[in-house]
Design an enzyme around this catalytic site. Structure first.
Site, PDB file in Angstrom:
ATOM      1  N   HIS A  25      -1.274  40.140   7.840  1.00  0.00           N
ATOM      2  CA  HIS A  25      -1.330  38.499   8.019  1.00  0.00           C
ATOM      3  C   HIS A  25      -0.503  37.859   8.656  1.00  0.00           C
ATOM      4  CE1 HIS A  25      -3.484  38.777   3.415  1.00  0.00           C
ATOM      5  NE2 HIS A  25      -3.219  40.244   3.837  1.00  0.00           N
ATOM      6  N   ASP A 124      -0.602  31.320   3.054  1.00  0.00           N
ATOM      7  CA  ASP A 124      -1.677  32.186   2.292  1.00  0.00           C
ATOM      8  C   ASP A 124      -1.327  32.120   1.078  1.00  0.00           C
ATOM      9  OD1 ASP A 124      -2.495  34.668   2.637  1.00  0.00           O
ATOM     10  OD2 ASP A 124      -1.437  35.425   4.150  1.00  0.00           O
ATOM     11  N   SER A 285      -3.795  51.120   8.422  1.00  0.00           N
ATOM     12  CA  SER A 285      -1.885  51.361   8.806  1.00  0.00           C
ATOM     13  C   SER A 285      -1.559  51.320   7.290  1.00  0.00           C
ATOM     14  CB  SER A 285      -1.271  50.748   9.385  1.00  0.00           C
ATOM     15  OG  SER A 285      -1.449  49.504   9.300  1.00  0.00           O
ATOM     16  N   GLN A 340      -4.899  50.826  19.909  1.00  0.00           N
ATOM     17  CA  GLN A 340      -6.515  51.261  19.126  1.00  0.00           C
ATOM     18  C   GLN A 340      -7.490  50.131  20.047  1.00  0.00           C
ATOM     19  OE1 GLN A 340      -8.011  51.237  14.671  1.00  0.00           O
ATOM     20  NE2 GLN A 340      -8.389  48.932  15.277  1.00  0.00           N
ATOM     21  N   ASN A 359      -9.240  42.590  10.893  1.00  0.00           N
ATOM     22  CA  ASN A 359      -9.488  42.968  11.860  1.00  0.00           C
ATOM     23  C   ASN A 359      -9.728  44.074  12.453  1.00  0.00           C
ATOM     24  OD1 ASN A 359      -8.098  40.865  13.883  1.00  0.00           O
ATOM     25  ND2 ASN A 359      -6.557  43.167  14.291  1.00  0.00           N
ATOM     26  N   SER A 360     -10.099  45.355  11.651  1.00  0.00           N
ATOM     27  CA  SER A 360     -10.415  46.581  12.513  1.00  0.00           C
ATOM     28  C   SER A 360     -12.221  45.810  12.413  1.00  0.00           C
ATOM     29  CB  SER A 360     -10.528  47.568  11.840  1.00  0.00           C
ATOM     30  OG  SER A 360      -9.269  48.054  11.944  1.00  0.00           O
ATOM     31  N   GLU A 363     -12.277  44.086  16.380  1.00  0.00           N
ATOM     32  CA  GLU A 363     -12.161  44.023  16.935  1.00  0.00           C
ATOM     33  C   GLU A 363     -13.584  45.423  17.648  1.00  0.00           C
ATOM     34  OE1 GLU A 363      -8.225  46.557  16.538  1.00  0.00           O
ATOM     35  OE2 GLU A 363      -6.994  44.687  16.692  1.00  0.00           O
ATOM     36  N   GLN A 380     -12.534  44.857   1.846  1.00  0.00           N
ATOM     37  CA  GLN A 380     -13.258  46.377   2.480  1.00  0.00           C
ATOM     38  C   GLN A 380     -14.563  46.549   2.684  1.00  0.00           C
ATOM     39  OE1 GLN A 380     -10.382  49.573   2.890  1.00  0.00           O
ATOM     40  NE2 GLN A 380      -8.926  48.609   3.303  1.00  0.00           N
TER      41      GLN A 380
END
Length: 475
Positions: A25, A124, A285, A340, A359-360, A363, A380
């Site tokens: 975040h 947030d 992570s 990464q 975010n992954s 990317e 997810q």
């Protein structure tokens, strides 16, 4: 707290950023801060001291000196170690104490608002009271979601308020009425694992969905880290069910900077591999695999006979005995951090086995990679189904009714992505990658358009706020 701006509003738009205390975040809010500053907006970025210290090098590396960093210590709570200021090192059993400390920032945050008088507060959902505080001091409030629209239009749907008691996993499996997709749903085992977030973590507290809904109640508009090209129907749907303007901000990916010197052994190994042959494996992570799960992933990768690069979290690092020796040069397991962004752009990478954190996902998509979706929790699961069922850019790892990894399914998914059977999936992934390159991320592409439109929204909120203030003064 560092020295603030003048205690008055001027003509330049002034925005105060207040992310949740979690790395993903904070980094998203930092990227948004940089882009707003580049558009001429005055930006103040607020967090706790350890988080400010971690994010300061990012601002320095991007040469954005105009962002004001403001810090207030996280209030002390008995039982919460003082070194914990973010979720990255937060044990699950201390989550309720961390939430209590976060809520202790409300009074200091109000004092900060009184001192610097921002025009807008971008906050947030977890600190829902920030929107209420902004209104108290005459500032507009923007709830910025670092999750995608597919997830928030389900997870932050007002329908969940009707289940004050007795919510079941079967309830969570059912999509809200008129939800845009019948294929983006939770599995029953995922719903059962998510039930705890719908309960208050301790007496007198509120659940996480209720926090988010209160944040929605308090905000003027909702901003989302997404783009209409991928989630347009979900952005539109969320606006309908909340009655709030919902503004996509684009993927907010930081510009790619070569990290070649960061881990030369990894990159040297990748250089030796054939083009489009390596599966990159990372569960992020904050997803900690059990030894049983690690074993199934390892043995599935081994059985696939496909080259792989596996970044395994240092806190849960363990592999089955003899695994490294058996795979030899075909596979590399790295403990802890890897570059990464540098890995994902390498020509040897063909697929991305990921937990599907948002975010992954962004990317991987921006690099045209096929996904081996292995969601673990929360958003997810929706992200994985968006990628696999809606966008057709990946395959999801099959699991049993209890949701455990199975080596046979890992092997099957890897082979699906890398062999002839996955041609259409790889073609669709490349198509999405080209869309990012040619439409979204290129100079003056839609990412820039999203930011221009967002600043216009903020300017309008500022103007309307001044009109309200003038009217109140006249009366």
């Amino acid at each position: 707290m560092e020295e603030g701006y003048q205690n008055n509003r001027d003509e330049q738009l002034h925005v105060l950023m207040f992310p949740w205390l979690a790395h993903g975040h904070i980094s998203a809010y930092a990227e948004l801060s940089i882009r707003l500053a580049q558009q001429g907006t005055k930006v103040s970025f607020f967090s706790t001291p350890l988080n400010i210290a971690k994010i300061k090098p990012l601002f320095a590396s991007r040469q954005i000196p105009s962002i004001q960093l403001l810090q207030i210590p996280l209030p002390k709570v008995a039982g919460l170690p003082p070194e914990i200021e973010s979720t990255s090192n937060l044990p699950k059993h201390l989550t309720h104490l961390f939430d209590r400390a976060l809520d202790g920032l409300e009074a200091p945050f109000e004092k900060l608002l009184a001192d610097i008088c921002p025009d807008c507060v971008i906050f947030d959902f977890m600190q829902w009271w920030a929107g209420r505080a902004a209104a108290k001091f005459g500032a507009a409030s923007i709830a910025f979601s670092t999750f995608g629209a597919t997830f928030i239009s389900w997870g932050m749907h007002p329908v969940w308020r009707q289940y004050k008691n007795g919510l079941t996993a079967e309830d969570l499996v059912e999509e809200p009425r008129d939800y845009p997709s019948r294929s983006v749903t939770l599995r029953l085992y995922e719903a059962a694992g998510a039930l705890f977030v719908h309960s208050a973590p301790e007496p007198g507290a509120i659940s996480y969905p209720e926090r988010c809904l209160r944040g929605l109640d308090a905000c003027d508009i909702v901003a989302v880290k997404t783009c209409a090209e991928l989630e347009g129907k979900y952005v539109e749907y969320f606006g309908k069910v909340t009655g709030k303007p919902v503004v996509p901000l684009g993927p907010l990916l930081s510009p790619h900077v070569s990290e070649r010197n960061a881990d030369s052994d990894v990159m040297t190994w990748l250089d030796k591999q054939s083009p489009s042959s390596v599966v990159y494996v990372s569960f992020g992570s904050q997803c900690f695999l059990s030894r049983e799960e690690i074993a199934e992933v390892a043995l599935g990768l081994e059985a696939s006979w496909q080259p792989f690069l596996w970044a395994l979290d240092s806190d849960s690092f363990w592999v089955p005995e003899g695994f490294v020796e058996r795979v030899g040069e075909r596979g590399v397991v790295v403990r802890g951090w890897v570059p990464q962004r540098e890995i994902l752009v390498h020509p040897s990478i063909v697929g991305f086995m990921t937990h599907c954190g948002w975010n992954s996902v962004m990317e991987g998509m921006s690099n045209g990679l096929s996904f081996i979706a292995s969601p673990m929790q929360f958003d997810q699961c929706h992200n994985a189904r968006l990628v696999v069922e809606e966008l057709k850019a990946g395959v999801e790892v099959g699991r049993g009714k209890d949701g455990v990894f199975q080596r046979e399914e890992i092997c099957k998914a890897v082979r699906m992505i890398t062999e002839d059977e996955g041609k259409e999936i790889r073609a669709k992934a490349r198509e999405i990658g080209q869309m990012f390159k040619n439409k979204i991320l290129k100079d003056e592409g839609t990412q820039d358009e999203y930011m221009t439109q967002f600043v216009k929204h903020l300017e309008l909120l500022k103007a309307n706020g001044k009109l309200r203030t003038d009217k109140e003064i006249r009366h």
